[in-house]
Structures are given as C-alpha cells and as structure tokens.
Design a protein around this motif. Structure first.
Motif, PDB file in Angstrom:
ATOM      1  N   LYS A 212      93.548 110.781  -5.686  1.00  0.00           N
ATOM      2  CA  LYS A 212      93.437 110.561  -7.138  1.00  0.00           C
ATOM      3  C   LYS A 212      92.075 109.961  -7.514  1.00  0.00           C
ATOM      4  O   LYS A 212      91.530 110.264  -8.572  1.00  0.00           O
ATOM      5  CB  LYS A 212      94.584 109.664  -7.622  1.00  0.00           C
ATOM      6  CG  LYS A 212      95.966 110.320  -7.470  1.00  0.00           C
ATOM      7  CD  LYS A 212      96.082 111.621  -8.239  1.00  0.00           C
ATOM      8  CE  LYS A 212      97.487 112.177  -8.255  1.00  0.00           C
ATOM      9  NZ  LYS A 212      97.610 113.430  -9.013  1.00  0.00           N
TER      10      LYS A 212
ATOM     11  N   THR B 297     109.716 109.370 -14.224  1.00  0.00           N
ATOM     12  CA  THR B 297     109.981 110.740 -13.750  1.00  0.00           C
ATOM     13  C   THR B 297     110.757 110.676 -12.443  1.00  0.00           C
ATOM     14  O   THR B 297     111.016 109.589 -11.915  1.00  0.00           O
ATOM     15  CB  THR B 297     108.670 111.516 -13.462  1.00  0.00           C
ATOM     16  OG1 THR B 297     108.020 110.882 -12.336  1.00  0.00           O
ATOM     17  CG2 THR B 297     107.743 111.549 -14.646  1.00  0.00           C
TER      18      THR B 297
ATOM     19  N   VAL C  48      99.822 125.935  -5.174  1.00  0.00           N
ATOM     20  CA  VAL C  48      98.416 125.760  -5.552  1.00  0.00           C
ATOM     21  C   VAL C  48      97.491 125.617  -4.348  1.00  0.00           C
ATOM     22  O   VAL C  48      96.268 125.742  -4.487  1.00  0.00           O
ATOM     23  CB  VAL C  48      98.193 124.556  -6.518  1.00  0.00           C
ATOM     24  CG1 VAL C  48      98.827 124.814  -7.863  1.00  0.00           C
ATOM     25  CG2 VAL C  48      98.651 123.247  -5.902  1.00  0.00           C
TER      26      VAL C  48
ATOM     27  N   MET D 114     109.571 111.359  -9.670  1.00  0.00           N
ATOM     28  CA  MET D 114     108.682 110.757  -8.665  1.00  0.00           C
ATOM     29  C   MET D 114     108.891 109.241  -8.616  1.00  0.00           C
ATOM     30  O   MET D 114     109.045 108.659  -7.552  1.00  0.00           O
ATOM     31  CB  MET D 114     107.223 111.093  -9.021  1.00  0.00           C
ATOM     32  CG  MET D 114     106.204 110.786  -7.944  1.00  0.00           C
ATOM     33  SD  MET D 114     104.497 111.137  -8.501  1.00  0.00           S
ATOM     34  CE  MET D 114     104.157 112.677  -7.694  1.00  0.00           C
TER      35      MET D 114
ATOM     36  N   GLY E  29     101.296 117.642  -8.052  1.00  0.00           N
ATOM     37  CA  GLY E  29     100.897 116.527  -7.187  1.00  0.00           C
ATOM     38  C   GLY E  29     102.079 116.049  -6.383  1.00  0.00           C
ATOM     39  O   GLY E  29     103.239 116.251  -6.768  1.00  0.00           O
TER      40      GLY E  29
ATOM     41  N   TYR F  41      97.343 108.968  -1.250  1.00  0.00           N
ATOM     42  CA  TYR F  41      97.471 109.338  -2.674  1.00  0.00           C
ATOM     43  C   TYR F  41      96.274 108.815  -3.478  1.00  0.00           C
ATOM     44  O   TYR F  41      95.680 109.525  -4.283  1.00  0.00           O
ATOM     45  CB  TYR F  41      98.778 108.738  -3.186  1.00  0.00           C
ATOM     46  CG  TYR F  41      99.158 109.097  -4.605  1.00  0.00           C
ATOM     47  CD1 TYR F  41      99.599 110.374  -4.927  1.00  0.00           C
ATOM     48  CD2 TYR F  41      99.109 108.135  -5.618  1.00  0.00           C
ATOM     49  CE1 TYR F  41      99.974 110.686  -6.229  1.00  0.00           C
ATOM     50  CE2 TYR F  41      99.477 108.435  -6.912  1.00  0.00           C
ATOM     51  CZ  TYR F  41      99.917 109.716  -7.212  1.00  0.00           C
ATOM     52  OH  TYR F  41     100.288 110.015  -8.506  1.00  0.00           O
TER      53      TYR F  41
HETATM   54  P1  NAD Z   1     107.107 115.430  -9.939  1.00  0.00           P
HETATM   55  O1  NAD Z   1     107.264 115.269  -8.486  1.00  0.00           O
HETATM   56  O2  NAD Z   1     108.276 115.113 -10.820  1.00  0.00           O
HETATM   57  O3  NAD Z   1     106.600 116.913 -10.292  1.00  0.00           O
HETATM   58  C1  NAD Z   1     105.525 117.515  -9.600  1.00  0.00           C
HETATM   59  C2  NAD Z   1     105.642 119.018  -9.717  1.00  0.00           C
HETATM   60  O4  NAD Z   1     104.557 119.584  -8.946  1.00  0.00           O
HETATM   61  C3  NAD Z   1     106.945 119.557  -9.107  1.00  0.00           C
HETATM   62  O5  NAD Z   1     107.537 120.481  -9.988  1.00  0.00           O
HETATM   63  C4  NAD Z   1     106.477 120.208  -7.831  1.00  0.00           C
HETATM   64  O6  NAD Z   1     107.292 121.318  -7.425  1.00  0.00           O
HETATM   65  C5  NAD Z   1     105.067 120.646  -8.183  1.00  0.00           C
HETATM   66  N1  NAD Z   1     104.264 120.890  -6.997  1.00  0.00           N
HETATM   67  C6  NAD Z   1     104.156 120.080  -5.907  1.00  0.00           C
HETATM   68  N2  NAD Z   1     103.379 120.673  -4.991  1.00  0.00           N
HETATM   69  C7  NAD Z   1     102.988 121.873  -5.501  1.00  0.00           C
HETATM   70  C8  NAD Z   1     102.187 122.931  -5.005  1.00  0.00           C
HETATM   71  N3  NAD Z   1     101.642 122.883  -3.778  1.00  0.00           N
HETATM   72  N4  NAD Z   1     101.984 124.007  -5.792  1.00  0.00           N
HETATM   73  C9  NAD Z   1     102.543 124.069  -7.035  1.00  0.00           C
HETATM   74  N5  NAD Z   1     103.329 123.105  -7.537  1.00  0.00           N
HETATM   75  C10 NAD Z   1     103.543 122.007  -6.778  1.00  0.00           C
HETATM   76  O7  NAD Z   1     105.836 114.545 -10.349  1.00  0.00           O
HETATM   77  P2  NAD Z   1     105.428 113.886 -11.745  1.00  0.00           P
HETATM   78  O8  NAD Z   1     105.859 112.479 -11.737  1.00  0.00           O
HETATM   79  O9  NAD Z   1     105.819 114.762 -12.881  1.00  0.00           O
HETATM   80  O10 NAD Z   1     103.837 113.873 -11.570  1.00  0.00           O
HETATM   81  C11 NAD Z   1     102.988 114.901 -12.078  1.00  0.00           C
HETATM   82  C12 NAD Z   1     101.559 114.509 -11.813  1.00  0.00           C
HETATM   83  O11 NAD Z   1     101.281 113.221 -12.394  1.00  0.00           O
HETATM   84  C13 NAD Z   1     101.202 114.378 -10.336  1.00  0.00           C
HETATM   85  O12 NAD Z   1      99.886 114.845 -10.117  1.00  0.00           O
HETATM   86  C14 NAD Z   1     101.283 112.884 -10.104  1.00  0.00           C
HETATM   87  O13 NAD Z   1     100.506 112.484  -9.002  1.00  0.00           O
HETATM   88  C15 NAD Z   1     100.745 112.355 -11.415  1.00  0.00           C
HETATM   89  N6  NAD Z   1     101.153 110.974 -11.684  1.00  0.00           N
HETATM   90  C16 NAD Z   1     102.465 110.630 -11.889  1.00  0.00           C
HETATM   91  C17 NAD Z   1     102.789 109.307 -12.150  1.00  0.00           C
HETATM   92  C18 NAD Z   1     104.203 108.864 -12.411  1.00  0.00           C
HETATM   93  O14 NAD Z   1     104.412 107.669 -12.658  1.00  0.00           O
HETATM   94  N7  NAD Z   1     105.196 109.746 -12.395  1.00  0.00           N
HETATM   95  C19 NAD Z   1     101.797 108.325 -12.174  1.00  0.00           C
HETATM   96  C20 NAD Z   1     100.478 108.706 -11.943  1.00  0.00           C
HETATM   97  C21 NAD Z   1     100.174 110.030 -11.706  1.00  0.00           C
END
Ligand code: NAD
Length: 463
Positions: free
Chosen positions: A373, A404, A278, A406, A306, A369
């Motif tokens: 956000k 997850t 992205v 993460m 992310g 981060y």
């Molecule tokens: P994750 O790491 O399990 O998955 C993230 C996905 O994004 C991965 O498949 C990765 O390959 C992809 N990705 C990373 N960089 C990329 C890029 N440059 N281009 C395309 N794809 C890319 O993360 P998650 O826990 O599923 O989190 C998803 C979203 O939710 C993120 O934006 C994260 O910041 C947000 N979030 C997660 C939590 C949590 O507790 N897990 C809390 C708050 C926010």
C-alpha cells in the motif's frame, strides 16, 4: 457489517448513559442522497480579498442561475447556500469556510480563526469547516511559510475538536493556480458535501488548473466508462454503485470464483462483468479489450482488488509476502503499463488506486500489506506525470477502518478498539471510500496529480 454500539449510543436512554459514563458517542453521519441540498443551513465565509469574495459568490449562486463569465467559474449554477460574511450571533451554521490564501504572517490567522471559533458551539450536526490556503514552500519568506504551514496544524487540531459528525478539511492550492480552477472548486464542494462524510482532518493539494467542471453536479461522470477491480463485494461493489449513480458505465472485474456476486453487482449497476484475476499477465489487455468491445471506450480505472495475509514478519512465509505484493501492487503496475502503451487510454484518463492508512502509518502484522500500500502511494505519484500530457491523473485513496468482510475478520475486541480510534469514533462505510474515488475519477479533479486522500475519519495513527 453493522456497528451495534453506534446504533445503541444513538438511541434515547443509552445516549444519556454513555454521556454520563464518558464513553465515546459516535454520531450518525450525514451521507449523500441525490437531490438533497449541498448544505442544510447557512455558511459563513471568512477571510478578505478577491478569493474570499469569489468563494462567497460561488456558494450563494442560485439554483438554475445563469453561468457567469470572467474569472468566476462558469458553474455558479445551483450551490444555493445562504452565505454570511461575518459571524452572526445565534445563527447555527452548517459550514464555515476560511479563505486563508492571503496570509503572509501567523498574525494574519488570528482574525479569521477567532471569528470561526465564535461559531463552533453552534455548528450544526454534520457541519463542515473547510480551509483554503497555499502550501508552505522552501522558497517562501519565513513568515509566509510559517503562516501557511500554520494552517496545516490548525486544521488538523480543529478537526479533532469537532463533534456530532462535523469534519474539518482543507484545500491547498498550488502557487499560480487560481481559486476558480475546477479542482479547487470541486474539492471545496466535495469537502462541504455529505459525500465526504468520513474524510476528516485532511489537506488535499490541487496542483494545476486542469480539469473540467460538470454541467450537472449529480452526474459528474456522465458519458464515462469506468473499470472497477475487486467489484464483487465490499468497497469495490460500493465503488461500482457510486460511479454508476454519478453517470458512468461500469465494468465490474473480479476473480472467477466470485462470478455469481460479480454478476449481481454488474446487473445492479447496469454495467458488464469481466471475470479476471488481476495478476494474470494479460489483465491490462483484457480490460482494455472488454471496455472497448462492450462500451466503446475506457476513461477510468479503479484498482480496488486487494488482499491481506497478516503475519508478524518473523513468521512470514514466502507465499504470504509474495501473494499480497502480487495482487496489491504488482498487478496495478502491470495493468497501468498496458493502459499507458495501448493508445486507448489517452482522453483525460483517470487512475484511482486503493492504498491504506497501513501504508502510511504502518501496522503491526502487516509488513507485506503496508509495503504494497505504501507502494501504491509511490506509484500514483510517479504515474501522474505520465498521464498529465493527455489531461490524465493518477491518485490514491487511503481508507482507514472500513466496515467490510475484510475488517469483520479482525478479532472482536481489537475491532471495537480499532473503529473508535479516529475523530469520528466509528468505522467508515464502503460508500465513504467510493465517494472519494468518484470525486478523484471525475473530470473536475484533473488538477489533482499523484495525491493520496485519506478516508479514515482522521485516524489517530499517521497524518
Ligand atoms: P474485500 O476482501 O471485501 O474485497 C476485495 C475484493 O477483491 C474481493 O471481491 C476479491 O475477490 C477481489 N480480489 C482479490 N484478489 C483479486 C484478484 N487477484 N483479481 C481480481 N479480484 C480480486 O476487501 P475490501 O475491504 O472491500 O477492500 C477493498 C480494497 O480496499 C482493498 O484494496 C483493500 O486493501 C483496501 N482497504 C480496505 C480497508 C478496510 O478497512 N476494509 C482499509 C484500507 C484499505
């Protein structure tokens, strides 16, 4: 990622032990399954006046009933809830709706709030309390502002008192927007439903009467084409699943290195895969070109991709700072720019971005981060007015602790503590975030403009 403690504490013997030792007792949350009734018991609608009457009629509309006309929304099809207007002793309510749009003085809260209080000990597991109110404005008379702001404090405190997976949330209706507006009706339904399992203690503003209610509440995204970035795993994969379940055709986007997992997700949802970083300068153009070529149009973009690169700021390298900002916010800004200038994203489009509670409350070790956000929250607020002329919206979802890969990387003890620090005493599941995103991506949410909805079980940090 499983929460073994939650499983243990919900099995017979250990349940009693946890109770005796005063340990947290997280409940197994009621989650959406297509075909299930909206509520598994009667609802109590409290409040007087036309808004309360309308809500009562809406909830009690029979399945398969004919749409009604006039000021009543033409969606009285199928809520099918047994509605009471006065608390009946011994009834175990599945939901209590407090219609507080008419309050003009804090004293006006007393009757409905105390009537609700009398039912709470018998609220069913996974029960719902939902308030409907107006925002307190600087131009309000002081007593009116006090009453309206009072709803905010009341609701957030009540949510902290509810047990057994029950939640409390509020719909805040902007002045001039009728309670029959699509986004008010849809937000009420979302908060009542099992789709909002991990949304707790939140007040969601509805800004306008725009939006369109679905003809089928199980398929609110029928005919829509949705792009989900970071869809190969975690929350992104769950978003792809839920959007497809709700009727959308899905384009699953992720980096080439995740190509195999991405293909599996795309196949599972009968969508298409687009291998794309992205942060590529032409990411927006490639997304539009792919969606148009393979699906004929583009309606929804979910910015989910992310990364985290946690370090105390004193130890932060240039690369850690820059890479997080590049993926989590700069890429979204660049893609949105392409969407807005393309002319191909102009038919009631929806942007939904992933923020985080870290971007609201801050989190030690996450300055990069949280800057990204927090940036998302500002970005959607400023992007919504640019999309409004075409009936479009931009909103964000801010997850708290979600189970997850993460969060699996967080050290074990910190992880155990982090997942208990909310009113539901557990981490959310990816599907919980996905449900909120699907709601904000739906045509019915067209009146919610530039808002951030937290999916955090009412995390103790921040609002
Ligand atoms: P994750 O790491 O399990 O998955 C993230 C996905 O994004 C991965 O498949 C990765 O390959 C992809 N990705 C990373 N960089 C990329 C890029 N440059 N281009 C395309 N794809 C890319 O993360 P998650 O826990 O599923 O989190 C998803 C979203 O939710 C993120 O934006 C994260 O910041 C947000 N979030 C997660 C939590 C949590 O507790 N897990 C809390 C708050 C926010």
């Amino acid at each position: 990622m499983t929460d073994r403690y939650l499983e243990l504490v919900n099995s017979g013997l250990t349940q009693k032990l946890a109770q005796q030792l005063g340990l947290p007792r997280p409940a197994v949350l009621r989650r959406h399954r297509p075909g299930r009734p909206l509520l598994d018991g009667p609802a109590l609608v409290l409040g007087t006046g036309p808004d309360a009457d309308l809500v009562a009629r809406l909830l009690s509309s029979p399945a398969g009933g004919a749409p009604t006309t006039g000021e009543t929304p033409a969606v009285l099809d199928g809520w099918d809830v047994e509605v009471h207007r006065h608390a009946t002793p011994d009834v175990r309510y599945a939901a209590v709706v407090l219609v507080l749009t008419g309050v003009e003085h804090p004293d006006d809260l007393t009757a409905p709030v105390l009537a609700a209080a009398s039912t709470l000990k018998r609220l069913r597991p996974g029960g719902r309390v939902v308030t409907l109110s107006h925002p307190a404005l600087d131009s309000d008379a002081p007593a009116v502002a006090a009453a309206r702001q009072g709803v905010d404090g009341f609701l957030r405190s009540l949510a902290k008192e509810l047990r057994q997976g029950a939640t409390g949330n509020g719909v805040v209706v902007a002045p001039g927007v009728p309670v029959s507006a699509p986004s008010v009706v849809a937000a009420l339904r979302f908060f009542l439903s099992a789709r909002s399992a991990f949304v707790d203690g939140q007040l969601l503003e509805v800004d306008s009467a725009a939006g369109e209610l679905p003809t089928d509440w199980e398929k609110p995204l029928a005919g829509k084409v949705a792009v989900v970035t970071g869809a190969a795993r975690g929350i992104g994969a769950a978003i792809a699943d839920v959007l497809a379940r709700d009727g959308a055709s899905v384009v699953a986007v992720d980096v080439p290195a995740a190509g195999e997992q991405l293909a599996q997700v795309a196949n599972r949802v009968r969508g298409t895969a687009l291998q794309l970083d992205v942060t590529a300068p032409d990411a927006g153009d490639r997304i539009i070109a792919h969606a148009k070529a393979r699906h004929g149009r583009l309606d929804v973009v979910v910015h989910n991709a992310g990364i985290t690169r946690d370090k105390l700021l004193a130890n932060m390298s240039d690369d850690r700072w820059a890479s997080v900002l590049a993926v989590n916010i700069a890429a979204q800004l660049r893609i949105n720019e392409a969407l807005l200038t393309s002319g191909d994203f102009a038919d009631e489009p929806r942007i939904v971005s992933l923020a985080s509670t870290s971007g609201i409350a801050g989190n030690r070790g996450q300055t990069n981060y949280a800057a990204s956000k927090g940036g998302v929250i500002g970005m959607v607020r400023a992007t919504a007015p640019l999309l409004a002329p075409f009936g479009g919206t931009a909103n964000a979802v801010a997850p708290g602790f979600i189970e997850t890969e993460m969060t699996a990387r967080i050290p074990a003890v910190t992880r155990q503590v982090a997942r208990r620090l909310n009113s539901l005493q557990q981490g959310g599941q990816p599907v919980d975030v996905a449900e909120a995103i699907a709601f904000l991506a739906s045509p019915a949410a067209g009146g919610i403009l530039g808002r951030t909805l937290r999916v955090c079980g009412q995390n103790m940090v921040g609002r």
